[in-house]
Design an enzyme around this catalytic site. Structure first.
Site, PDB file in Angstrom:
ATOM      1  CG  MET A 289      -1.864  -1.223   1.253  1.00  0.00           C
ATOM      2  SD  MET A 289      -2.970  -1.246   2.689  1.00  0.00           S
ATOM      3  CE  MET A 289      -4.027   0.177   2.321  1.00  0.00           C
ATOM      4  CB  SER A 290       2.043   3.368  -2.742  1.00  0.00           C
ATOM      5  OG  SER A 290       0.875   3.681  -3.490  1.00  0.00           O
ATOM      6  N   GLY A 291      -0.320   4.296  -0.480  1.00  0.00           N
ATOM      7  CA  GLY A 291      -1.098   5.465  -0.087  1.00  0.00           C
ATOM      8  C   GLY A 291      -1.891   6.052  -1.226  1.00  0.00           C
ATOM      9  N   GLY A 292      -1.738   5.496  -2.428  1.00  0.00           N
ATOM     10  CA  GLY A 292      -2.484   5.969  -3.589  1.00  0.00           C
ATOM     11  C   GLY A 292      -3.780   5.204  -3.785  1.00  0.00           C
TER      12      GLY A 292
ATOM     13  CB  SER B  32      -1.759   0.208  -3.426  1.00  0.00           C
ATOM     14  OG  SER B  32      -1.663   1.479  -2.812  1.00  0.00           O
TER      15      SER B  32
ATOM     16  CB  CYS C  71      11.575   1.046  -7.105  1.00  0.00           C
ATOM     17  SG  CYS C  71      10.625   1.113  -5.563  1.00  0.00           S
TER      18      CYS C  71
ATOM     19  N   GLY D  90      -0.688  -2.605  -6.829  1.00  0.00           N
ATOM     20  CA  GLY D  90      -1.604  -1.846  -7.668  1.00  0.00           C
ATOM     21  C   GLY D  90      -1.112  -1.622  -9.076  1.00  0.00           C
TER      22      GLY D  90
ATOM     23  CB  CYS E 298       7.957   8.907  -6.148  1.00  0.00           C
ATOM     24  SG  CYS E 298       9.094   7.571  -5.681  1.00  0.00           S
TER      25      CYS E 298
END
Length: 384
Positions: free
Chosen positions: A20-23, A26, A112, A136, A208
């Protein structure tokens, strides 16, 4: 019968970690899997902290971590934040800076995925006893006759399979991409349906960890020696001007060259050792083949096989033939000459929509149609 993630047991018996990247992407993955009955656990990586906690277009830092935590709480799933700053710096940021300083064009998103998310994170997920790690990414995971396959996303405008070429077969067996059949509007619609607070959150930017998208400025701060000035020369040998560092250029670039001429110019070659940028007309940079090293294969193509080749993310696939395959390298011959082949970029090979693998572009070459493969020779003129 297999469940939606390819396991031969009910969802509630499958523990799935979601990166979960916060976007929104995901977050929707976590919500979808939770709604389907899977035992879901969220994992968020803290990758960097540059004091940009509220910066738009970021991921995995500051406000993004808070968004991931809030989403996990709203879904009532366990959530863990792991500090990966040092690993990310070594594996991604340092590589990005060093590659640009060497006159090549890196792809930090691939590094990454390769070294952090599908390397260290997947190892941790295994230690947690999960059956799979879901992300995601817009790509399709499916079971083929010989095991898991990776295919382009249904929505080709959102397809991210190019960035996943370094995924190994062992990693692919434990990865899942639930958004592969969806479009972005459908994902946002699902976010609204689940009441996620990130439903309208904008997508993260290309790189990012660079707050202002000033790649050259970022690299110059990290490596001042990489900003050494030098000559801009035409392929015919004429000196056209000066530049403030090869880090400001990439092969195939047309805009922002800093010189004027009576023709449209493109970057043809970068020589970091000599601090020289060579420019010329587009056809001066066209090549009929390229050498690719450090290959990774999900399915090894046959020598002579015609493939769909992508040598840059923002370029479409072009037809090419695997001219020669050896340990540690391969050569691709194009059906028609290609321009803008940049050393350091990824060459990704597809059989229709299936991703077979790829590698890192070493150089472009010009060969005649009847020449033998030039894998380890420098007899042909390099044009990139």
């Amino acid at each position: 019968m297999l469940n939606s993630l390819g396991f031969a047991r009910p969802p509630h018996e499958c523990r799935i970690a979601v990166a979960m990247s916060g976007g929104v992407d995901s977050s929707v993955v976590a919500a979808l899997l939770k709604s389907q009955g899977y035992d879901v656990v969220g994992i968020t990586l803290r990758l960097y902290d540059q004091g940009q906690v509220s910066r738009k277009g970021s991921c995995c830092a500051g406000v993004d971590i808070a968004d991931a935590q809030a989403t996990a709480a709203s879904l009532d799933i366990p959530h863990y934040v792991l500090d990966f700053e040092e690993r990310f710096r070594r594996a991604v940021i340092d590589d990005f800076v060093d590659t640009y300083a060497a006159g090549r064009t890196p792809i930090p998103c691939v590094r990454c995925n390769e070294r952090v998310k599908f390397g260290d994170l997947l190892d941790i997920a295994r230690d947690m006893g999960v059956d799979a790690l879901a992300t995601g990414h817009y790509a399709r995971w499916c079971l083929g006759p010989d095991g898991p396959e990776l295919h382009k996303a249904h929505d080709l405008n959102r397809d991210q399979s190019y960035f996943l070429f370094a995924t190994t077969p062992a990693q692919l067996a434990q990865l899942r991409f639930p958004l592969g059949e969806m479009t972005k509007p459908e994902v946002r619609s699902q976010a609204l349906r689940f009441g996620l607070r990130v439903a309208d959150k904008q997508d993260s930017q290309d790189i990012c960890f660079i707050p202002d998208r000033d790649h050259a400025g970022f690299i110059a701060r990290m490596r001042p020696d990489a900003a050494k000035s030098g000559d801009i020369v035409h392929v015919d040998g004429q000196r056209l001007g000066r530049h403030q560092g090869v880090l400001r250029y990439t092969v195939g670039q047309r805009r922002g060259l800093g010189v004027a001429a009576g023709e449209r110019l493109y970057v043809i070659e970068l020589d970091a050792a000599k601090a020289r940028v060579t420019v010329g007309p587009r056809d001066a940079g066209e090549a009929s083949a390229m050498i690719v090293r450090q290959p990774n294969w999900l399915a090894v193509p046959r020598a002579g096989q015609t493939l769909n080749v992508r040598h840059r993310y923002n370029e479409g696939d072009v037809p090419g033939t695997l001219a020669r395959l050896e340990e540690g390298a391969f050569e691709i011959r194009f059906t028609r000459p290609q321009a803008g082949i940049a050393p350091g970029q990824a060459c990704v090979l597809y059989d229709e929509t299936r991703l077979l693998g790829g590698g890192w572009i070493e150089r472009s070459v010009r060969v005649q149609a009847d020449e033998p493969a030039a894998l380890f020779t420098d007899q042909t003129a390099a044009s990139g």
